[in-house]
Design a protein around this motif. Structure first.
Motif, mmCIF file in Angstrom:
data_model
loop_
_atom_site.group_PDB
_atom_site.id
_atom_site.type_symbol
_atom_site.label_atom_id
_atom_site.label_comp_id
_atom_site.label_asym_id
_atom_site.label_seq_id
_atom_site.Cartn_x
_atom_site.Cartn_y
_atom_site.Cartn_z
ATOM 1 N N ASP A 55 16.006 -48.758 9.406
ATOM 2 C CA ASP A 55 17.166 -47.849 9.403
ATOM 3 C C ASP A 55 17.789 -47.901 10.803
ATOM 4 O O ASP A 55 17.578 -47.030 11.638
ATOM 5 C CB ASP A 55 16.729 -46.433 9.041
ATOM 6 C CG ASP A 55 17.896 -45.478 8.816
ATOM 7 O OD1 ASP A 55 19.017 -45.785 9.285
ATOM 8 O OD2 ASP A 55 17.686 -44.422 8.196
ATOM 9 N N TYR A 56 18.570 -48.966 11.021
ATOM 10 C CA TYR A 56 19.082 -49.236 12.362
ATOM 11 C C TYR A 56 20.112 -48.214 12.826
ATOM 12 O O TYR A 56 20.182 -47.898 14.012
ATOM 13 C CB TYR A 56 19.644 -50.657 12.430
ATOM 14 C CG TYR A 56 18.595 -51.686 12.057
ATOM 15 C CD1 TYR A 56 17.404 -51.783 12.780
ATOM 16 C CD2 TYR A 56 18.769 -52.516 10.957
ATOM 17 C CE1 TYR A 56 16.427 -52.698 12.430
ATOM 18 C CE2 TYR A 56 17.792 -53.436 10.601
ATOM 19 C CZ TYR A 56 16.627 -53.525 11.338
ATOM 20 O OH TYR A 56 15.655 -54.416 10.978
ATOM 21 N N LEU A 110 11.248 -41.491 17.752
ATOM 22 C CA LEU A 110 11.953 -41.489 16.475
ATOM 23 C C LEU A 110 12.841 -42.731 16.335
ATOM 24 O O LEU A 110 12.890 -43.341 15.263
ATOM 25 C CB LEU A 110 12.780 -40.209 16.319
ATOM 26 C CG LEU A 110 11.979 -38.964 15.955
ATOM 27 C CD1 LEU A 110 12.798 -37.700 16.197
ATOM 28 C CD2 LEU A 110 11.495 -39.030 14.519
ATOM 29 N N GLY A 111 13.505 -43.100 17.401
ATOM 30 C CA GLY A 111 14.316 -44.319 17.371
ATOM 31 C C GLY A 111 13.476 -45.537 17.033
ATOM 32 O O GLY A 111 13.873 -46.385 16.222
ATOM 33 N N ASN A 112 12.302 -45.609 17.627
ATOM 34 C CA ASN A 112 11.397 -46.732 17.342
ATOM 35 C C ASN A 112 10.926 -46.723 15.888
ATOM 36 O O ASN A 112 10.848 -47.769 15.250
ATOM 37 C CB ASN A 112 10.189 -46.690 18.275
ATOM 38 C CG ASN A 112 10.543 -47.010 19.707
ATOM 39 O OD1 ASN A 112 11.576 -47.625 19.986
ATOM 40 N ND2 ASN A 112 9.706 -46.580 20.640
ATOM 41 N N HIS A 161 19.219 -42.019 17.454
ATOM 42 C CA HIS A 161 18.183 -41.359 18.264
ATOM 43 C C HIS A 161 18.092 -41.964 19.658
ATOM 44 O O HIS A 161 17.952 -41.238 20.641
ATOM 45 C CB HIS A 161 16.831 -41.430 17.550
ATOM 46 C CG HIS A 161 16.736 -40.450 16.411
ATOM 47 N ND1 HIS A 161 17.181 -40.744 15.151
ATOM 48 C CD2 HIS A 161 16.280 -39.189 16.378
ATOM 49 C CE1 HIS A 161 16.984 -39.703 14.373
ATOM 50 N NE2 HIS A 161 16.445 -38.731 15.092
ATOM 51 N N HIS A 162 18.166 -43.279 19.745
ATOM 52 C CA HIS A 162 18.100 -43.917 21.067
ATOM 53 C C HIS A 162 19.325 -43.565 21.911
ATOM 54 O O HIS A 162 19.208 -43.393 23.130
ATOM 55 C CB HIS A 162 17.945 -45.437 20.938
ATOM 56 C CG HIS A 162 16.561 -45.877 20.626
ATOM 57 N ND1 HIS A 162 15.471 -45.575 21.411
ATOM 58 C CD2 HIS A 162 16.069 -46.604 19.593
ATOM 59 C CE1 HIS A 162 14.382 -46.095 20.879
ATOM 60 N NE2 HIS A 162 14.715 -46.718 19.786
ATOM 61 N N SER A 163 20.474 -43.456 21.289
ATOM 62 C CA SER A 163 21.692 -43.118 22.028
ATOM 63 C C SER A 163 21.666 -41.689 22.564
ATOM 64 O O SER A 163 22.123 -41.423 23.661
ATOM 65 C CB SER A 163 22.927 -43.284 21.135
ATOM 66 O OG SER A 163 23.088 -44.635 20.777
#
Length: 128
Positions: free
Chosen positions: A118-119, A109-111, A125-127
């Motif tokens: 949508d940074y 999802l982060g990717n 999500h990455h965090s």
């Protein structure tokens, strides 16, 4: 080696007549095996696996099938569908308390959010 694996999985699927977890797991394996070769075939197997998992009320299988469908949508640059599939898979993995599944979904999802620009959502999500 990949073709031998696919041939073996196809033969196994042909032997499985009962709608059960063995058939579902074989469909998932075929969906994964074809994902790097033929997206259309991979999608067919993943959708069959998803339908069977729902019929069997097998949430882990459904989450796996949805994850494959999300990755395939990403490969077609269809990020809206990729996010939808992966979010559903994340929801199921959270319900199942599958750390591995949750981690994979959050990373994907982060990717996807990063790819659409949508940074903030990507970082969220990455965090996590």
């Amino acid at each position: 080696a990949q073709n031998k694996k696919i041939d073996s999985l196809k033969a196994q699927l042909n032997k499985l007549t009962a709608k059960d977890t063995n058939q579902m797991n074989t469909l998932i394996a075929l969906g994964r095996a074809f994902s790097s070769q033929d997206n259309k075939v991979s999608e067919t197997y993943a959708k069959k696996a998803e339908a069977l998992a729902k019929e069997l009320k097998h949430e882990k299988g459904e989450a796996s099938a949805l994850q494959i469908l999300g990755v395939l949508a990403d490969q077609k640059a269809n990020y809206k569908d990729a996010i939808t599939y992966m979010s559903k898979s994340l929801e199921l993995n959270r319900k199942l308390k599958s750390d591995k599944g949750i981690s994979a979904c959050l990373n994907n999802l982060g990717n996807y959010y990063f790819k659409i620009g949508d940074y903030a959502e990507a970082l969220k999500h990455h965090s996590e």
